[in-house]
Write an enzyme that holds these catalytic residues in place. Structure first.
Site, PDB file in Angstrom:
ATOM      1  N   ASP A   9       0.628  -1.133  -0.040  1.00  0.00           N
ATOM      2  CA  ASP A   9       0.109  -0.197   0.197  1.00  0.00           C
ATOM      3  C   ASP A   9       1.230   1.287  -0.114  1.00  0.00           C
ATOM      4  O   ASP A   9       1.793   1.610   1.099  1.00  0.00           O
ATOM      5  CB  ASP A   9      -0.772   0.260   1.124  1.00  0.00           C
ATOM      6  CG  ASP A   9      -1.935   0.923   1.244  1.00  0.00           C
ATOM      7  OD1 ASP A   9      -2.877   0.988   1.124  1.00  0.00           O
ATOM      8  OD2 ASP A   9      -1.638   2.560   0.603  1.00  0.00           O
ATOM      9  N   ASP A 115      -4.109   2.888  -5.335  1.00  0.00           N
ATOM     10  CA  ASP A 115      -2.312   2.677  -4.465  1.00  0.00           C
ATOM     11  C   ASP A 115      -2.325   1.401  -3.204  1.00  0.00           C
ATOM     12  O   ASP A 115      -1.987   1.052  -2.684  1.00  0.00           O
ATOM     13  CB  ASP A 115      -2.113   3.625  -3.516  1.00  0.00           C
ATOM     14  CG  ASP A 115      -2.704   3.356  -2.208  1.00  0.00           C
ATOM     15  OD1 ASP A 115      -4.374   2.905  -1.800  1.00  0.00           O
ATOM     16  OD2 ASP A 115      -2.284   3.990  -1.141  1.00  0.00           O
ATOM     17  N   GLU A 116      -3.489   0.452  -3.617  1.00  0.00           N
ATOM     18  CA  GLU A 116      -3.104  -1.425  -2.991  1.00  0.00           C
ATOM     19  C   GLU A 116      -2.831  -2.452  -4.090  1.00  0.00           C
ATOM     20  O   GLU A 116      -4.173  -2.672  -4.719  1.00  0.00           O
ATOM     21  CB  GLU A 116      -4.265  -1.270  -2.505  1.00  0.00           C
ATOM     22  CG  GLU A 116      -4.658  -1.490  -0.570  1.00  0.00           C
ATOM     23  CD  GLU A 116      -5.672  -1.715  -0.491  1.00  0.00           C
ATOM     24  OE1 GLU A 116      -6.233  -2.926   0.055  1.00  0.00           O
ATOM     25  OE2 GLU A 116      -6.712  -0.505  -1.223  1.00  0.00           O
TER      26      GLU A 116
HETATM   27  P1  TTP Z   1      -5.266   4.813   1.536  1.00  0.00           P
HETATM   28  O1  TTP Z   1      -3.961   3.922   0.390  1.00  0.00           O
HETATM   29  O2  TTP Z   1      -6.243   4.908   2.173  1.00  0.00           O
HETATM   30  O3  TTP Z   1      -4.351   6.616   2.294  1.00  0.00           O
HETATM   31  P2  TTP Z   1      -3.217   7.306   1.920  1.00  0.00           P
HETATM   32  O4  TTP Z   1      -2.168   6.497   0.745  1.00  0.00           O
HETATM   33  O5  TTP Z   1      -2.948   8.265   1.630  1.00  0.00           O
HETATM   34  O6  TTP Z   1      -1.934   7.193   3.396  1.00  0.00           O
HETATM   35  P3  TTP Z   1      -1.508   5.244   3.773  1.00  0.00           P
HETATM   36  O7  TTP Z   1      -0.329   6.162   4.160  1.00  0.00           O
HETATM   37  O8  TTP Z   1      -2.482   5.743   5.080  1.00  0.00           O
HETATM   38  O9  TTP Z   1      -1.554   4.795   3.015  1.00  0.00           O
HETATM   39  O10 TTP Z   1      -5.763   5.459  -0.073  1.00  0.00           O
HETATM   40  C1  TTP Z   1      -5.305   6.106  -1.313  1.00  0.00           C
HETATM   41  C2  TTP Z   1      -4.877   7.277  -1.524  1.00  0.00           C
HETATM   42  O11 TTP Z   1      -7.131   6.907  -1.870  1.00  0.00           O
HETATM   43  C3  TTP Z   1      -5.503   8.506  -0.919  1.00  0.00           C
HETATM   44  O12 TTP Z   1      -3.619   9.412  -1.042  1.00  0.00           O
HETATM   45  C4  TTP Z   1      -6.415   9.591  -1.641  1.00  0.00           C
HETATM   46  C5  TTP Z   1      -7.299   8.189  -1.908  1.00  0.00           C
HETATM   47  N1  TTP Z   1      -8.119   8.850  -0.939  1.00  0.00           N
HETATM   48  C6  TTP Z   1      -9.254  10.165  -0.694  1.00  0.00           C
HETATM   49  O13 TTP Z   1      -9.901  10.512  -2.141  1.00  0.00           O
HETATM   50  N2  TTP Z   1     -10.561   9.874  -0.339  1.00  0.00           N
HETATM   51  C7  TTP Z   1     -10.417   8.707   0.582  1.00  0.00           C
HETATM   52  O14 TTP Z   1     -11.349   8.862   1.908  1.00  0.00           O
HETATM   53  C8  TTP Z   1      -9.256   7.948   0.602  1.00  0.00           C
HETATM   54  C9  TTP Z   1      -9.277   6.963   2.220  1.00  0.00           C
HETATM   55  C10 TTP Z   1      -8.213   8.560   0.724  1.00  0.00           C
HETATM   56 MG    MG Z   2      -2.058   4.395   0.823  1.00  0.00          MG
END
Ligand code: TTP
Ligand code: MG
Length: 361
Positions: A9, A115-116
């Site tokens: 991720d 992103d996963e």
């Molecule tokens: P995530 O992987 O949940 O968050 P992240 O990558 O920003 O942070 P982390 O290090 O905790 O993984 O989500 C991936 C992307 O999806 C994030 O960068 C932006 C988008 N996103 C939104 O647009 N709205 C949301 O509510 C969430 C949770 C994510």
């Molecule tokens: Mg992320």
């Protein structure tokens, strides 16, 4: 059969990509989300980088609240947050680049969101070997895409996903089968996918907080409490998860929404915004190098915050050369909300969104 599954991720994905794009922002607190000017805005935070999270800012928070937290921090002599708009096309490009890198190391990769990724490393002789492969993947992503990610490795998807989340940012954690139960026991029950905020409250009220606490429930008790879901939770509490990796880029959907500057029912204004949304979503689809999608869903939120969706399945699918057809079908879904068919009281609209689903590589 022994399985070694990894979950990767990206860290603060949208914000990290922005930092990478504009090196003068490196290390500064950053929020990516809806537009905000002088504290006035109507949307939400997409993500905040880890520096901005120190101010209490997080995804899905109203952008105005993020602004207030930034001003509070500034008044305490801390650095002000930089607010940036969302550049989906760029994030999809980087996402594809990451997918391609992982593909070089594993022939079974599933993209679970922008992103996963889950991928299979069962071919490795040991968990240590899998860890070395993941270190290489992390290094290659860092050098080619310029951003960091966190990786978890375990005997199944459940464990690998929890591992990746625990070591953020830039983490790498391996949990071997013999350590699974000890690893799970002290964790909050919310770490188990399938236990959302409502279900968690049911257990918290009974003073059941950790996975170890949940381990005292029999299969029958969990079924009584949670219905069908109970059986899955019973297994997950014990670290069991047989879900396989869907060997494709299973991008479940690509979507975008916009909050209007002023609530409106003006067909010209909404039509223009909707047209831009359609362009943007379609571009992401093309950039992602997919073949077709089969479902279009639109969302309309009225001024009173009531939200409705409307969807259409297209049997033959819509391909990258059929943007016109996409727009016609999308517009057909939107129009009833502008007249009395689906909006009998002619309520003003606050937000519109469009999403495409059943996307095929
Ligand atoms: P995530 O992987 O949940 O968050 P992240 O990558 O920003 O942070 P982390 O290090 O905790 O993984 O989500 C991936 C992307 O999806 C994030 O960068 C932006 C988008 N996103 C939104 O647009 N709205 C949301 O509510 C969430 C949770 C994510
Ligand atoms: Mg992320």
């Amino acid at each position: 059969m022994k399985r070694i599954i990894a979950h990767l991720d990206m860290d603060a994905f949208f914000a990290s990509v922005e930092e990478q794009k504009r090196p003068h922002l490196l290390g500064r607190p950053i929020v990516v989300g809806s537009e905000i000017i002088d504290g006035i805005g109507r949307g939400v935070v997409s993500t905040a980088n880890y520096r901005a999270r120190e101010y209490g800012i997080k995804s899905a928070m109203p952008i105005t609240m993020a602004w207030r937290l930034s001003q509070e921090a500034k008044n305490q002599g801390k650095e002000e947050v930089i607010f940036l708009p969302v550049d989906f096309n760029l994030y999809h490009k980087i996402s594809f680049q990451v997918f391609e890198i992982i593909k070089k190391y594993s022939n079974k990769v599933e993209q679970a969101s922008v992103d996963e990724f889950y991928f299979d490393l069962s071919f490795a002789d040991t968990f240590l070997e899998a860890k070395i492969i993941c270190s290489k993947i992390k290094a290659e992503i860092k050098s080619k895409a310029g951003v960091t990610c966190s990786v978890g490795i375990g005997p199944n998807k459940l464990i690998s996903k929890i591992c990746a989340g625990i070591k953020k940012p830039d983490g790498l954690l391996v949990i071997e089968p013999k350590n699974v139960q000890d690893f799970l026991n002290p964790l909050d029950i919310r770490e188990l996918s399938g236990i959302g905020p409502k279900t968690a409250q049911v257990f918290y009220k009974k003073n059941i907080k950790t996975i170890k606490d949940l381990n005292t429930f029999s299969l029958l008790e969990l079924k009584e409490l949670l219905g069908k879901q109970g059986e899955k939770i019973y297994s997950k509490v014990r670290g069991i998860d047989n879900d396989s990796i869907t060997e494709c880029r299973e991008v479940k959907s690509i979507g975008q929404q916009v909050t209007l500057n002023v609530n409106s029912l003006d067909i010209m204004l909404i039509g223009d915004l909707f047209n831009k949304l359609c362009d943007s979503v379609f571009e992401k689809f093309v950039v992602g190098k997919f073949t077709m999608f089969k479902v279009i869903t639109i969302t309309v939120r009225f001024a009173d915050f009531k939200t409705q969706t409307s969807a259409k399945s297209i049997k033959l699918g819509i391909g990258k050369n059929q943007k016109k057809l996409f727009k016609i079908e999308a517009l057909k879904l939107l129009l009833p909300f502008l007249d009395t068919q689906k909006n009998p009281h002619q309520k003003l609209i606050r937000l519109i969104g469009i999403r495409i689903e059943k996307i095929v590589l």
